[in-house]
Design a protein around this motif. Structure first.
Motif, PDB file in Angstrom:
ATOM      1  N   VAL A  44       0.687  -1.240   0.359  1.00  0.00           N
ATOM      2  CA  VAL A  44       0.176   0.143  -0.565  1.00  0.00           C
ATOM      3  C   VAL A  44       1.033   1.134  -0.019  1.00  0.00           C
ATOM      4  CG1 VAL A  44      -1.391   1.443   1.531  1.00  0.00           C
ATOM      5  CG2 VAL A  44      -1.702  -0.778   1.116  1.00  0.00           C
ATOM      6  N   THR A  87       0.918   3.582  -2.375  1.00  0.00           N
ATOM      7  CA  THR A  87       0.599   5.237  -2.623  1.00  0.00           C
ATOM      8  C   THR A  87       1.482   6.195  -2.757  1.00  0.00           C
ATOM      9  OG1 THR A  87      -0.699   4.444  -0.853  1.00  0.00           O
ATOM     10  CG2 THR A  87       0.005   6.655  -1.162  1.00  0.00           C
ATOM     11  N   LEU A  90       1.175   9.042  -5.413  1.00  0.00           N
ATOM     12  CA  LEU A  90       1.307  10.605  -4.848  1.00  0.00           C
ATOM     13  C   LEU A  90       2.121  11.652  -5.782  1.00  0.00           C
ATOM     14  CD1 LEU A  90       0.416  12.220  -2.972  1.00  0.00           C
ATOM     15  CD2 LEU A  90       2.231  11.440  -1.579  1.00  0.00           C
ATOM     16  N   LEU A 134       0.421   9.997   3.642  1.00  0.00           N
ATOM     17  CA  LEU A 134       0.780   8.243   3.567  1.00  0.00           C
ATOM     18  C   LEU A 134       1.128   8.049   4.740  1.00  0.00           C
ATOM     19  CD1 LEU A 134       1.383   6.885   1.317  1.00  0.00           C
ATOM     20  CD2 LEU A 134       3.529   8.247   1.208  1.00  0.00           C
ATOM     21  N   LEU A 183      -1.999   7.015   6.459  1.00  0.00           N
ATOM     22  CA  LEU A 183      -2.831   5.671   5.996  1.00  0.00           C
ATOM     23  C   LEU A 183      -1.873   4.877   6.215  1.00  0.00           C
ATOM     24  CD1 LEU A 183      -4.666   5.055   4.020  1.00  0.00           C
ATOM     25  CD2 LEU A 183      -2.711   5.644   2.671  1.00  0.00           C
TER      26      LEU A 183
END
Length: 499
Positions: A22, A26, A30, A345, A348
């Motif tokens: 992830v 991400t 991003l 980030l 998350l």
């Protein structure tokens, strides 16, 4: 049956694996989003800045043009009035000039200069009104040997018979300090012998000090600036005072290129051609934007500049925008977005790690259970109870059923192993007995072989002895011997034949 714990390799948890994937995904997303956002934002902000630059340049040019346009109307009106006057009295001329100065504070001075001999037969007539401190003063331009009719501001409009803007110049007359001025001249006419002839020139002198004040008030970020050039390219205003009225855009560029030894010939030609192309457009009265300019005086920092014409006198105004400063706000915003993105980030990542830990806890329990069963070999151990009703719960139930079946299969296998073991023991005993009989048979065959060989030799030798005995008997027949001896020999040969 037990298994060594060494058969289990060090594992990586599902939660950390999911978190890594992830995180990596991400980060990629991003970076792509921030890159696209920066690119589109830069494009949009550049368009906004250039539009602002063009608007600001037009606004400043409009302010300058308004002053010049207002000044233009004054000598035109005076020329129109003079064209309609049949008698020009000196009092009327002085009143006209003084009234004009009082009504127009932007005008520094004005004159009505007649052609030699045109005013009441006088060789010269050029009353001049001007501002001195806070009052309006008057003088005559021809006093002190001033041949005004030989000046450009007079000769050119007379010859062209149309209005004319002079080049900027420094005025030091009339006891004033040196002031940068510009003059607008309009010819006026009279009738002589039924012909329209030039009677003289009306002028207004405008001090350009207000232009310096206006341009210095210009705010173009921290290092940006504006400059103003005449229709010949000469600098009227520039932040570098050395350039004002001393250099043109072309000469200043050439001097910089010559002085900059770091530039290759190709780079120098490229810069010169680009800059000169824009300067020519400015002199032609065009407006536009130039995206590849540089900041003066080092000309190393990239810049944009917008240029617009001053319609009244064909000058040109340019505003130079430092590109790095103009985009500094965008870079700051992008930095904030990057920091916010990184913070989001990591938030998350933490959230994903916690969620995956919660979701994978039943799997961890099942993993520990299977490991303990593998190490102990006890398949009767109960599967840990899980409160999950999802796929993991189904997996736990399947584990329970599987462990029961494995236990039953193990018991069945043990019974089969015992049965097979008994069969193998019986078979082994039979094989041992068979091997014994086979060994005895081999021994008997060997003994028989060993006995048969001497018997064959004896049998063969006996047959040979019989033959030899017969030959010996036949050989003894012709020999003369005693009867007893022959009987004894025959007896011996008979024994040999029988044996």
């Amino acid at each position: 049956m037990k298994h060594s714990s060494q058969t289990f390799k060090k594992r990586k948890s599902i939660s950390s694996t999911i978190a890594r994937y992830v995180f990596a995904g991400t980060v990629v997303i991003l970076v792509i989003i921030l890159g696209l956002n920066y690119s589109s934002s830069k494009k949009h902000m550049t368009a906004v800045i250039l539009e602002k630059a063009q608007h600001q340049a037009e606004e400043f040019a409009g302010s300058i043009n308004q002053v010049f346009a207002s000044a233009q109307r004054i000598p035109i009106v005076m020329a129109s009035q003079l064209n309609q006057m049949e008698d020009w009295s000196s009092r009327d001329l002085s009143r006209m000039l003084e009234s004009m100065l009082l009504e127009n504070p932007d005008i520094f001075g004005a004159t009505i200069a007649f052609e030699p001999g045109m005013y009441q037969g006088l060789p010269h007539m050029a009353p001049y009104a001007y501002r001195k401190d806070s009052v309006v003063a008057s003088t005559l331009l021809f006093e002190g040997g001033n041949n005004y009719f030989m000046e450009d501001w007079y000769i050119i409009p007379v010859q062209l018979q149309e209005p004319y803007w002079s080049d900027p110049y420094y005025e030091t007359s009339a006891g004033q300090e040196e002031v940068l001025m510009i003059t607008y001249s309009v010819p006026f006419f009279t009738q002589q012998d039924g012909k329209r002839v030039v009677a003289g020139v009306t002028t207004v002198d405008i001090s350009l000090r207000w232009i310096n004040n206006l341009m210095e008030s210009l705010a173009v970020y921290q290092t940006g600036y504006g400059f103003l050039i005449t229709n010949s390219g000469r600098y009227v205003y520039h932040p570098d005072q050395h350039l004002r009225m001393n250099e043109t855009t072309f000469s200043a560029m050439d001097e910089w290129i010559v002085s900059n030894q770091d530039l290759s010939a190709a780079e120098a030609d490229t810069i010169r051609n680009q800059q000169f192309s824009v300067y020519r457009k400015m002199l032609a009265g065009e407006s536009g934007l130039f995206m590849e300019s540089f900041m003066f005086p080092d000309w190393k920092e990239k810049a944009w500049f917008a240029y617009v014409p001053i319609r009244s006198n064909h000058w040109s105004l340019a505003l130079v925008y430092p590109r790095d400063e103009a985009l500094a706000e965008l870079r700051s915003l992008n930095t904030i977005l990057v920091l916010v993105g990184l913070f989001s980030l990591f938030v998350l990542l933490g959230f994903v790690f916690i969620v995956t830990r919660v979701l994978t806890l039943p799997i961890v329990k099942l993993t520990r259970y299977t490991k303990s069963v593998a190490e102990s070999g006890d398949y009767t151990r109960a599967v840990p109870e899980l409160s999950s009703n999802d796929e993991i719960g189904e997996l736990a139930n399947s584990f329970s059923v599987m462990m029961h079946e494995i236990d039953q299969a193990q018991k069945t296998l043990e019974d089969r192993v015992k049965e097979r073991t008994a069969q193998l023991v019986q078979t082994q005993e039979q094989l041992v007995q068979s091997e014994k009989m086979a060994s005895l048979g081999q021994l008997t065959a060997g003994v028989a072989h060993e006995i048969k060989n001497p018997l064959n030799f004896i049998n063969n030798f006996s047959e040979l002895s019989v033959d030899l005995t017969k030959e010996l008997n036949e050989a003894l027949v012709p020999i003369d011997m005693k009867e007893d001896d022959r009987t004894y020999v025959n007896q011996i040969l008979g024994d040999l034949s029988l044996n």
